[in-house]
Design an enzyme around this catalytic site. Structure first.
Site, PDB file in Angstrom:
ATOM      1  CE  LYS A  94      -5.479   3.293  -8.691  1.00  0.00           C
ATOM      2  NZ  LYS A  94      -5.134   3.623  -7.308  1.00  0.00           N
ATOM      3  CD  GLN A 139      -2.851   3.133  -4.658  1.00  0.00           C
ATOM      4  OE1 GLN A 139      -3.137   3.670  -5.727  1.00  0.00           O
ATOM      5  NE2 GLN A 139      -3.673   2.311  -4.063  1.00  0.00           N
ATOM      6  CG  ASP A 180      -8.035   9.050  -5.232  1.00  0.00           C
ATOM      7  OD1 ASP A 180      -8.676   8.128  -5.759  1.00  0.00           O
ATOM      8  OD2 ASP A 180      -6.878   8.933  -4.794  1.00  0.00           O
TER       9      ASP A 180
END
Ligand code: GUN
Length: 296
Positions: free
Chosen positions: A54, A98, A121
């Site tokens: 990422k 995460q 997200d």
């Protein structure tokens, strides 16, 4: 019939190039650099690889990347304080924590602490509710990537029968909402579905997101259907490590009209969509028009 292979790797490269163009224009015209903050708690090896990828992709499209690596024993108060700081930081337009988090941390509490406008997200309960009611939201990256590929392949999706196999909050449920938003007739199937093969066989669009290696076989696919394989399963075959999807590729590809391979299908789209979401969040935060073709 042999299915057209939907090249997710090439598609994702194209999405990243579009994002990079927008980022360059934001910088040149407005002096704004979109920024993504990624928080990793602990040492999960798979998570470390994702976070590294990422970071590299974020830099590559010209965005700012803020990495926060915290020890596994980080307390809830400390993590929430970091999120508060990132929420208040105008250089940060997207925040990703995460998952999975270490067991002593409450993921729901942590995710719901993120400013929904920065929740790239799309996991915050506000974004889930906005998506479910057809309002503007941040959309989870993997289903957004699937939607982009489906729109590209089909043009309009209205009226098509879509079957989503899997009911997770990260993929199955938001995927179903997105397909409904594009006027598909949507069925969500799962491990308890009666006569799964018969249900799948009705699908013009079949999305497999169950996490079971090669569970969807060719006899479950309607001739000419579009098959999107979200699965990433590491298995051992003939003594070798192998990556397979939730779809049995050979048998499904012999029947389908189009299919995404594993690897090189849905996988690369997830990070590309994370970058697209960060760009979208940045545009919204600054009252600028959203990038076309990169949102739901
Ligand atoms: N872990 C595995 N996939 C994801 C994802 O899409 N988002 C986050 N935050 N963590 C993950």
């Amino acid at each position: 019939m042999t299915a057209k292979v939907i090249d997710g790797k090439a598609f994702a490269a194209n999405v990243r190039a579009q994002v990079a163009d927008h980022v360059a224009r934001l910088k040149a015209d407005h002096g704004i650099t979109p920024g993504l903050a990624v928080v990793l708690v602990g040492e999960d090896p798979a998570s470390k690889v994702y976070v590294k990828n990422k970071h590299a992709s974020t830099i590559e499209v010209g965005m700012s990347s803020f990495e926060h690596r915290l020890p596994a024993e980080t307390g809830e108060a400390e993590l929430l304080a970091l999120i508060d700081k990132l929420n208040a930081d105008p250089a940060v337009h997207g925040i990703l924590v995460q998952l999975p988090l270490p067991g002593h941390l409450n993921s729901e509490l942590v995710i719901n602490r993120i400013d929904p406008a920065k929740d790239v997200d799309g996991f915050h309960i506000s974004n889930v509710g906005l998506l479910g009611t057809g309002q503007k939201s941040m959309v989870p990256c993997t289903p957004l990537g699937c939607l982009m590929m489906l729109r590209d392949h089909h043009g309009k999706l209205a009226g098509l029968n879509a079957v989503v196999v899997g009911r997770s909050n990260i993929v199955g449920k938001p995927m179903a909402q997105l397909l409904l938003g594009d006027s598909c007739t949507v069925t969500i199937a799962h491990s308890r579905t009666k006569d799964l093969a018969e249900v799948c066989k009705r699908a013009d669009i079949l999305v497999a997101a169950v996490g079971r290696p090669e569970m969807i076989t060719g006899d479950m696919v309607r001739p000419g259907a579009t098959v999107i394989d979200v699965g990433i399963n590491r298995i051992e075959r003939d003594g070798k490590a192998k990556l397979v999807g939730d779809v049995h590729y050979e048998s499904a590809a012999a029947v389908a009209g189009a299919i995404t391979p594993v690897p090189g299908g849905v996988g690369p789209m997830t990070i590309a969509c994370l970058l697209a979401n960060t760009l979208t969040a940045c545009c919204r935060a600054n009252g600028l028009a959203e990038p076309k073709g990169l949102t739901a």
